[in-house]
Design a protein around this motif. Structure first.
Motif, PDB file in Angstrom:
ATOM      1  N   SER A 150       0.797  -1.239   0.000  1.00 54.13           N
ATOM      2  CA  SER A 150       0.000   0.000   0.000  1.00 54.13           C
ATOM      3  C   SER A 150       0.823   1.280   0.000  1.00 54.13           C
ATOM      4  O   SER A 150       0.300   2.356   0.259  1.00 54.13           O
ATOM      5  CB  SER A 150      -0.973   0.021   1.191  1.00 54.13           C
ATOM      6  N   ILE A 151       2.109   1.182  -0.274  1.00 58.71           N
ATOM      7  CA  ILE A 151       2.963   2.367  -0.345  1.00 58.71           C
ATOM      8  C   ILE A 151       3.336   2.593  -1.804  1.00 58.71           C
ATOM      9  O   ILE A 151       3.881   1.709  -2.463  1.00 58.71           O
ATOM     10  CB  ILE A 151       4.240   2.196   0.511  1.00 58.71           C
ATOM     11  N   PHE A 152       3.033   3.793  -2.299  1.00 59.09           N
ATOM     12  CA  PHE A 152       3.384   4.173  -3.661  1.00 59.09           C
ATOM     13  C   PHE A 152       4.676   4.973  -3.641  1.00 59.09           C
ATOM     14  O   PHE A 152       4.887   5.804  -2.768  1.00 59.09           O
ATOM     15  CB  PHE A 152       2.272   5.027  -4.296  1.00 59.09           C
ATOM     16  N   GLN A 153       5.539   4.714  -4.632  1.00 63.31           N
ATOM     17  CA  GLN A 153       6.772   5.475  -4.795  1.00 63.31           C
ATOM     18  C   GLN A 153       6.981   5.730  -6.276  1.00 63.31           C
ATOM     19  O   GLN A 153       6.432   5.016  -7.118  1.00 63.31           O
ATOM     20  CB  GLN A 153       7.981   4.704  -4.262  1.00 63.31           C
ATOM     21  N   TYR A 154       7.781   6.725  -6.594  1.00 61.92           N
ATOM     22  CA  TYR A 154       8.133   6.950  -7.987  1.00 61.92           C
ATOM     23  C   TYR A 154       9.625   7.212  -8.099  1.00 61.92           C
ATOM     24  O   TYR A 154      10.274   7.683  -7.170  1.00 61.92           O
ATOM     25  CB  TYR A 154       7.320   8.087  -8.617  1.00 61.92           C
ATOM     26  N   PHE A 155      10.162   6.847  -9.246  1.00 60.49           N
ATOM     27  CA  PHE A 155      11.589   6.985  -9.533  1.00 60.49           C
ATOM     28  C   PHE A 155      11.723   7.469 -10.967  1.00 60.49           C
ATOM     29  O   PHE A 155      10.894   7.158 -11.811  1.00 60.49           O
ATOM     30  CB  PHE A 155      12.308   5.625  -9.428  1.00 60.49           C
ATOM     31  N   PHE A 156      12.775   8.182 -11.234  1.00 58.89           N
ATOM     32  CA  PHE A 156      13.145   8.519 -12.601  1.00 58.89           C
ATOM     33  C   PHE A 156      14.455   7.826 -12.895  1.00 58.89           C
ATOM     34  O   PHE A 156      15.399   7.892 -12.093  1.00 58.89           O
ATOM     35  CB  PHE A 156      13.312  10.041 -12.780  1.00 58.89           C
ATOM     36  N   ILE A 157      14.497   7.116 -14.012  1.00 53.57           N
ATOM     37  CA  ILE A 157      15.737   6.470 -14.435  1.00 53.57           C
ATOM     38  C   ILE A 157      16.055   6.924 -15.855  1.00 53.57           C
ATOM     39  O   ILE A 157      15.157   7.177 -16.647  1.00 53.57           O
ATOM     40  CB  ILE A 157      15.660   4.925 -14.333  1.00 53.57           C
ATOM     41  N   LYS A 158      17.327   7.065 -16.151  1.00 53.55           N
ATOM     42  CA  LYS A 158      17.756   7.541 -17.462  1.00 53.55           C
ATOM     43  C   LYS A 158      17.653   6.418 -18.502  1.00 53.55           C
ATOM     44  O   LYS A 158      17.216   6.635 -19.615  1.00 53.55           O
ATOM     45  CB  LYS A 158      19.194   8.061 -17.370  1.00 53.55           C
TER      46      LYS A 158
END
Length: 131
Positions: A21-29
């Motif tokens: 139930s935990i949302f996370q976001y990441f940016f990867i090249k």
């Protein structure tokens, strides 16, 4: 188990995950960074990019099937390029290859994400990723 979605963006890729139930976001090249980011973790991702590309030996049928199931929203599915067209650097030659193999031209939208499709195609083969 981590569940996630991946989409191309100006920076590279945006990855959104949900775990317990935990949302996370990441940016990867580069898509290859996914392996390191989720090393030793069970994860499943949906990626908004065509995979399982057609070739002279294999015909991709998922787009046709999806269009028939979407009915009035069928226009939201664009034609995926064939593998030889994805690896052709010259846009005009890529269009000709796709017409030869798929019988369809490539849209500007497809040509604009061709490098991303190639990146994911290489990643899948390099990592023997399950499709």
């Amino acid at each position: 188990m981590i569940l996630g979605g991946i989409d191309g963006c100006k920076y590279g890729w945006v990855v959104i995950t949900k775990s317990q139930s935990i949302f996370q976001y990441f940016f990867i090249k580069k898509i290859e960074e996914l392996t390191e980011l989720f090393k030793n973790q069970k994860a499943r991702f949906f990626i908004d990019i065509p995979i399982g590309l057609s070739s002279r030996e294999f015909t991709r049928t998922v787009d046709t099937r999806l269009r028939s199931e979407l009915g009035p929203r069928s226009s939201t599915v664009f034609n995926a390029p064939c593998r030889p067209a994805v690896y052709e650097s010259d846009r005009q030659k890529a269009k000709k290859l796709n017409i030869q193999i798929e019988g369809k031209n490539l849209s500007e939208q497809t040509l604009n994400i061709k490098d991303r499709i190639q990146e994911v195609d290489k990643y899948i083969f390099k990592n023997n990723a399950a499709i």
